[in-house]
Motif scaffolding. Structure first.
Motif, PDB file in Angstrom:
ATOM      1  N   PHE A   4       0.225  -0.776   0.020  1.00 41.69           N
ATOM      2  CA  PHE A   4      -0.109  -0.099  -0.230  1.00 41.69           C
ATOM      3  C   PHE A   4       1.079   1.057   0.219  1.00 41.69           C
ATOM      4  CE2 PHE A   4      -2.717  -3.055   1.986  1.00 41.69           C
ATOM      5  CZ  PHE A   4      -4.085  -2.818   0.557  1.00 41.69           C
ATOM      6  N   LEU A   7       1.491   1.938  -3.642  1.00 41.53           N
ATOM      7  CA  LEU A   7       0.713   2.340  -4.083  1.00 41.53           C
ATOM      8  C   LEU A   7       0.373   4.270  -3.851  1.00 41.53           C
ATOM      9  CD1 LEU A   7      -1.982  -0.799  -3.850  1.00 41.53           C
ATOM     10  CD2 LEU A   7      -0.489   0.372  -6.036  1.00 41.53           C
ATOM     11  N   ARG A  71      -8.681   3.077  -6.016  1.00 41.01           N
ATOM     12  CA  ARG A  71      -9.521   2.340  -6.069  1.00 41.01           C
ATOM     13  C   ARG A  71      -9.247   1.412  -4.774  1.00 41.01           C
ATOM     14  NH1 ARG A  71     -12.037   0.776 -10.175  1.00 41.01           N
ATOM     15  NH2 ARG A  71     -12.490  -1.484 -10.051  1.00 41.01           N
ATOM     16  N   LEU A  72      -8.799   0.643  -5.015  1.00 41.36           N
ATOM     17  CA  LEU A  72      -7.813   0.107  -3.302  1.00 41.36           C
ATOM     18  C   LEU A  72      -7.342   0.676  -2.402  1.00 41.36           C
ATOM     19  CD1 LEU A  72      -4.945  -1.998  -6.034  1.00 41.36           C
ATOM     20  CD2 LEU A  72      -6.756  -2.970  -3.832  1.00 41.36           C
ATOM     21  N   MET A  73      -6.724   2.069  -2.696  1.00 44.84           N
ATOM     22  CA  MET A  73      -6.518   2.603  -1.125  1.00 44.84           C
ATOM     23  C   MET A  73      -7.713   3.083  -0.810  1.00 44.84           C
ATOM     24  SD  MET A  73      -3.274   2.981  -0.643  1.00 44.84           S
ATOM     25  CE  MET A  73      -3.300   3.687  -0.211  1.00 44.84           C
ATOM     26  N   LEU A  75     -11.476   1.594  -1.370  1.00 41.28           N
ATOM     27  CA  LEU A  75     -11.124   0.129  -0.265  1.00 41.28           C
ATOM     28  C   LEU A  75     -10.750  -0.439   1.077  1.00 41.28           C
ATOM     29  CD1 LEU A  75     -13.821  -1.783  -1.304  1.00 41.28           C
ATOM     30  CD2 LEU A  75     -11.789  -2.510  -2.878  1.00 41.28           C
ATOM     31  N   ALA A  76      -9.058   0.199   0.614  1.00 39.63           N
ATOM     32  CA  ALA A  76      -8.020  -0.264   1.643  1.00 39.63           C
ATOM     33  C   ALA A  76      -8.869   0.481   3.380  1.00 39.63           C
ATOM     34  CB  ALA A  76      -7.304  -0.226   1.781  1.00 39.63           C
ATOM     35  N   ASP A  77      -9.534   1.954   2.654  1.00 40.14           N
ATOM     36  CA  ASP A  77      -9.486   2.753   3.938  1.00 40.14           C
ATOM     37  C   ASP A  77     -10.912   2.446   4.659  1.00 40.14           C
ATOM     38  OD1 ASP A  77      -7.545   4.400   3.723  1.00 40.14           O
ATOM     39  OD2 ASP A  77      -8.118   5.787   2.649  1.00 40.14           O
ATOM     40  N   ARG A  78     -12.109   2.053   3.832  1.00 40.71           N
ATOM     41  CA  ARG A  78     -13.252   2.089   4.026  1.00 40.71           C
ATOM     42  C   ARG A  78     -13.481   0.943   4.869  1.00 40.71           C
ATOM     43  NH1 ARG A  78     -16.003   2.591  -0.612  1.00 40.71           N
ATOM     44  NH2 ARG A  78     -16.041   0.374  -0.568  1.00 40.71           N
ATOM     45  N   ALA A  79     -12.252  -0.053   4.659  1.00 35.72           N
ATOM     46  CA  ALA A  79     -12.858  -1.953   5.163  1.00 35.72           C
ATOM     47  C   ALA A  79     -12.907  -1.818   6.744  1.00 35.72           C
ATOM     48  CB  ALA A  79     -11.412  -2.831   4.167  1.00 35.72           C
ATOM     49  N   PRO A  80     -11.352  -1.506   7.598  1.00 38.24           N
ATOM     50  CA  PRO A  80     -11.284  -1.138   8.628  1.00 38.24           C
ATOM     51  C   PRO A  80     -12.480  -0.611   9.751  1.00 38.24           C
ATOM     52  CG  PRO A  80      -9.852  -0.596   7.500  1.00 38.24           C
ATOM     53  CD  PRO A  80      -9.974  -0.237   7.298  1.00 38.24           C
ATOM     54  N   THR A  82     -15.950  -0.325   8.318  1.00 39.14           N
ATOM     55  CA  THR A  82     -17.131  -1.146   8.092  1.00 39.14           C
ATOM     56  C   THR A  82     -16.760  -1.761   8.886  1.00 39.14           C
ATOM     57  OG1 THR A  82     -16.693  -0.996   5.597  1.00 39.14           O
ATOM     58  CG2 THR A  82     -18.404  -2.923   6.309  1.00 39.14           C
TER      59      THR A  82
ATOM     60  N   MET B   1      -1.724   1.404   8.129  1.00 42.54           N
ATOM     61  CA  MET B   1      -1.789   0.565   6.737  1.00 42.54           C
ATOM     62  C   MET B   1      -1.741  -0.970   6.942  1.00 42.54           C
ATOM     63  SD  MET B   1      -4.139   0.443   5.003  1.00 42.54           S
ATOM     64  CE  MET B   1      -4.878   1.926   4.262  1.00 42.54           C
ATOM     65  N   PHE B   2      -2.495  -2.150   6.997  1.00 41.92           N
ATOM     66  CA  PHE B   2      -2.044  -3.243   6.972  1.00 41.92           C
ATOM     67  C   PHE B   2      -1.500  -3.669   5.688  1.00 41.92           C
ATOM     68  CE2 PHE B   2      -6.977  -2.937   5.929  1.00 41.92           C
ATOM     69  CZ  PHE B   2      -7.121  -2.683   4.773  1.00 41.92           C
ATOM     70  N   PHE B   4      -0.622  -6.272   2.488  1.00 37.22           N
ATOM     71  CA  PHE B   4      -1.534  -7.985   1.741  1.00 37.22           C
ATOM     72  C   PHE B   4      -1.173  -8.668   2.311  1.00 37.22           C
ATOM     73  CE2 PHE B   4      -1.089  -4.237  -1.925  1.00 37.22           C
ATOM     74  CZ  PHE B   4      -3.454  -4.387  -1.965  1.00 37.22           C
ATOM     75  N   ILE B  43      -4.475  -3.220  13.769  1.00 35.59           N
ATOM     76  CA  ILE B  43      -4.622  -1.772  12.352  1.00 35.59           C
ATOM     77  C   ILE B  43      -6.143  -1.387  12.265  1.00 35.59           C
ATOM     78  CG2 ILE B  43      -4.251  -1.664  10.322  1.00 35.59           C
ATOM     79  CD1 ILE B  43      -1.990  -3.044  10.734  1.00 35.59           C
ATOM     80  N   VAL B  44      -7.062  -3.046  12.618  1.00 38.84           N
ATOM     81  CA  VAL B  44      -8.408  -3.021  11.838  1.00 38.84           C
ATOM     82  C   VAL B  44      -8.952  -2.219  13.034  1.00 38.84           C
ATOM     83  CG1 VAL B  44     -10.429  -3.516  11.518  1.00 38.84           C
ATOM     84  CG2 VAL B  44      -8.604  -4.573  10.220  1.00 38.84           C
ATOM     85  N   PHE B  65     -14.913  -8.222   7.138  1.00 39.86           N
ATOM     86  CA  PHE B  65     -13.621  -7.545   6.652  1.00 39.86           C
ATOM     87  C   PHE B  65     -13.504  -8.513   5.625  1.00 39.86           C
ATOM     88  CE2 PHE B  65      -9.476  -6.984   6.938  1.00 39.86           C
ATOM     89  CZ  PHE B  65      -8.954  -5.332   7.498  1.00 39.86           C
ATOM     90  N   GLU B  68     -14.562  -8.027   2.033  1.00 40.70           N
ATOM     91  CA  GLU B  68     -13.991  -6.839   2.044  1.00 40.70           C
ATOM     92  C   GLU B  68     -11.913  -7.313   1.619  1.00 40.70           C
ATOM     93  OE1 GLU B  68     -15.393  -3.132   2.087  1.00 40.70           O
ATOM     94  OE2 GLU B  68     -16.497  -4.584   2.206  1.00 40.70           O
ATOM     95  N   LEU B  72      -9.785  -6.792  -2.009  1.00 42.04           N
ATOM     96  CA  LEU B  72      -8.970  -5.842  -2.140  1.00 42.04           C
ATOM     97  C   LEU B  72      -8.129  -7.171  -2.873  1.00 42.04           C
ATOM     98  CD1 LEU B  72      -8.655  -4.194   1.487  1.00 42.04           C
ATOM     99  CD2 LEU B  72      -8.178  -3.315  -0.661  1.00 42.04           C
ATOM    100  N   LEU B  75      -8.834  -7.741  -6.744  1.00 39.27           N
ATOM    101  CA  LEU B  75      -8.294  -6.021  -7.326  1.00 39.27           C
ATOM    102  C   LEU B  75      -7.335  -5.643  -7.731  1.00 39.27           C
ATOM    103  CD1 LEU B  75      -9.900  -3.325  -7.975  1.00 39.27           C
ATOM    104  CD2 LEU B  75      -9.736  -2.214  -5.785  1.00 39.27           C
TER     105      LEU B  75
END
Lengths: 294, 294
Positions: A4, A7, A71-73, A75-80, A82, B1-2, B4, B43-44, B65, B68, B72, B75
């Motif tokens: 990340f 990215l 898009r990846l960033m 999604l990664a920001d939103r996942a935690p 959620t 950030m986590f 992959f 992190i989450v 999660f 998601e 991720l 993608l």
DNA sequence: CGTCATTACGGAATGCGTAATGATA
DNA sequence: TATCATTACGCATTCCGTAATGACG
């Protein structure tokens, strides 16, 4: 696989089109950023940025990859977020079972209160008889039930929502409607009876049999749903014992008469749930709800 | 950030519900996997797996999660593939400009050939006069043009697609249609002329003026589009010089007559592009195409 | 006492920052 | 010569694997 950080680095450079400024924005120095991009390009297997020592430019592949990276960033920001919302019970899914009769009375106000407490929780509703609710709660297919006793107090926690009295449902123009007083046992000793199923609607069956002297020879139908009962009464197939909330059904051609000793509010409806609460949305609901619907 | 790796670890554990087997699947040992999950959860900010020393189970937050995380990973797997496809010219966008006349003849077969070579490339078509195409190719708004000379050979590379002869367009029932031979200069010396604009359609203007003795006093209209010309001829406003492909317009009330010395196929249509090819899709097209349409 | 997740510890690799290099206008 | 990306190098951190620990049936 890329990281990340790579990215984020690529996005910054793609937006600034300048390694120095991008590095500044990322609070780092140029060299590692430069290497990040190089590694990223190697991993991706395509040149993403065309860098002339004087200017930086996105390649076509880089433009496409930039979209994917954003898009990846996102999604990664939103996942935690959620995940945390669900863990705290502010999001998610609550599956509620209810009996047909409770659907007529308590369900509406209850859902209103729930959606006030858990505005972002999806609610899944299923009309089920008490027995089906019990097994759903045991297997975890259901989170909350609106059901009638009996249930195992060791497994289930519960809250009495309300009690109501039993009524006698009779066809319109039936002689008993002229009585103008509470109906007594002797009044219906010769009437054809529509009774509850002793297995499917055990609660009502036991309740009625315990409270009233029933001549089983008078029973003409055995059903499990209150709606069916009232419909049969409307069709003049007999009389039936139903909870007061059946009056909300609004079926034409039926009158509801008070029963002697029927005002003891013997019919109970409970909210029940598995003591091993696993759904955070349910946990939050139980913490915040006032079971105070009139 | 986590990272992959953490996501992959979490997905593996969530699918196996067993740290040992998940670690095996990931070709690693349990301890780092265990730590990966712990870090990820930190992190989450929510517990994702409920682990009893005997069994592992997803929490509700973990279930959400997991979805998601899968998105991720999918993608992230696809992004480099997309980028490589575009870099190799197998995907992407090709913007092509064409003149109205070429739209009637060459454009169809050409597009067919292009889509055979670049099946996944989106094609953007714009009808533009040669001058507009030239500037589009210079600014990068266009990748390929179907245009007429002249253009700067140092900036543009090109390929002659075809040559055609000029014809004289006259209204139906015009006396010249009775001629039954090639039209000569003296035949139209008294005819009203619809001419090309010397600025907007310089190529045709120069071509006609060079080849034929034009009486400028006869010019009644000056236009830049061949369709406009032929429409004016149909409206009996005069006669006009048009390329042979104008016959494909199918406009009623117009006849096309051969010109003396007009069969030298002097009207050229070229495919032209900026020598500094930046679009990989164009690069691939130029590599693979046979400019061999009849 | 066996199973399985977690903590402890040593070593390798990753990745930063500073400094030097290279290329271009 | 100034600008700006890249390579060189030293050091801190991260993260793996092996080994030890802990909890639960």
């Amino acid at each position: 696989m890329f990281t990340f950080d790579q990215l984020a680095g690529f996005i910054a450079v793609a937006e600034e089109l300048h390694f120095g400024r991008a590095a500044e924005r990322l609070n780092m120095t140029q060299p590692p950023l430069s290497r990040q991009i190089q590694r990223l390009e190697k991993i991706v297997g395509a040149e993403l940025l065309e860098r002339d020592n004087r200017k930086v430019q996105l390649t076509h592949a880089g433009q496409a990859f930039l979209e994917e990276a954003r898009r990846l960033m996102a999604l990664a920001d939103r996942a935690p977020v959620t995940a945390r919302r669900i863990a705290s019970g502010r999001s998610g899914l609550l599956r509620i079972g209810f009996t047909a009769a409770s659907g007529l009375s308590i369900l509406g106000p209850l859902l209103e209160e729930i959606s006030g407490i858990l505005p972002d929780v999806d609610i899944d509703l299923q009309e089920l008889v008490t027995g089906e609710q019990i097994s759903g709660l045991l297997t975890g297919e259901l989170d909350l039930g609106l059901a009638r006793p009996p249930f195992n107090d060791e497994v289930f926690d519960s809250h009495l929502l309300y009690s109501e009295s039993m009524m006698l449902a009779v066809p319109e123009n039936h002689p008993l409607t002229e009585l103008n007083r509470e109906v007594r046992a002797e009044d219906f000793k010769d009437e054809p009876l529509i009774m509850h199923s002793p297995t499917q609607a055990r609660y009502f069956y036991d309740l009625v049999v315990r409270a009233l002297p029933i001549s089983h020879s008078n029973v003409v139908h055995t059903v499990s749903q209150i709606l069916t009962m009232v419909s049969l009464v409307a069709a003049k197939r007999g009389v039936a014992f139903v909870p007061h909330s059946a009056t909300f059904l609004g079926i034409q051609g039926v009158r509801f008469l008070p029963l002697q000793g029927g005002d003891n509010e013997a019919v109970e409806l409970h909210a029940i749930w598995n003591r091993k609460v696993e759904n955070p949305a349910l946990a939050r609901l139980l913490r915040d709800i006032e079971f105070s619907m009139e």
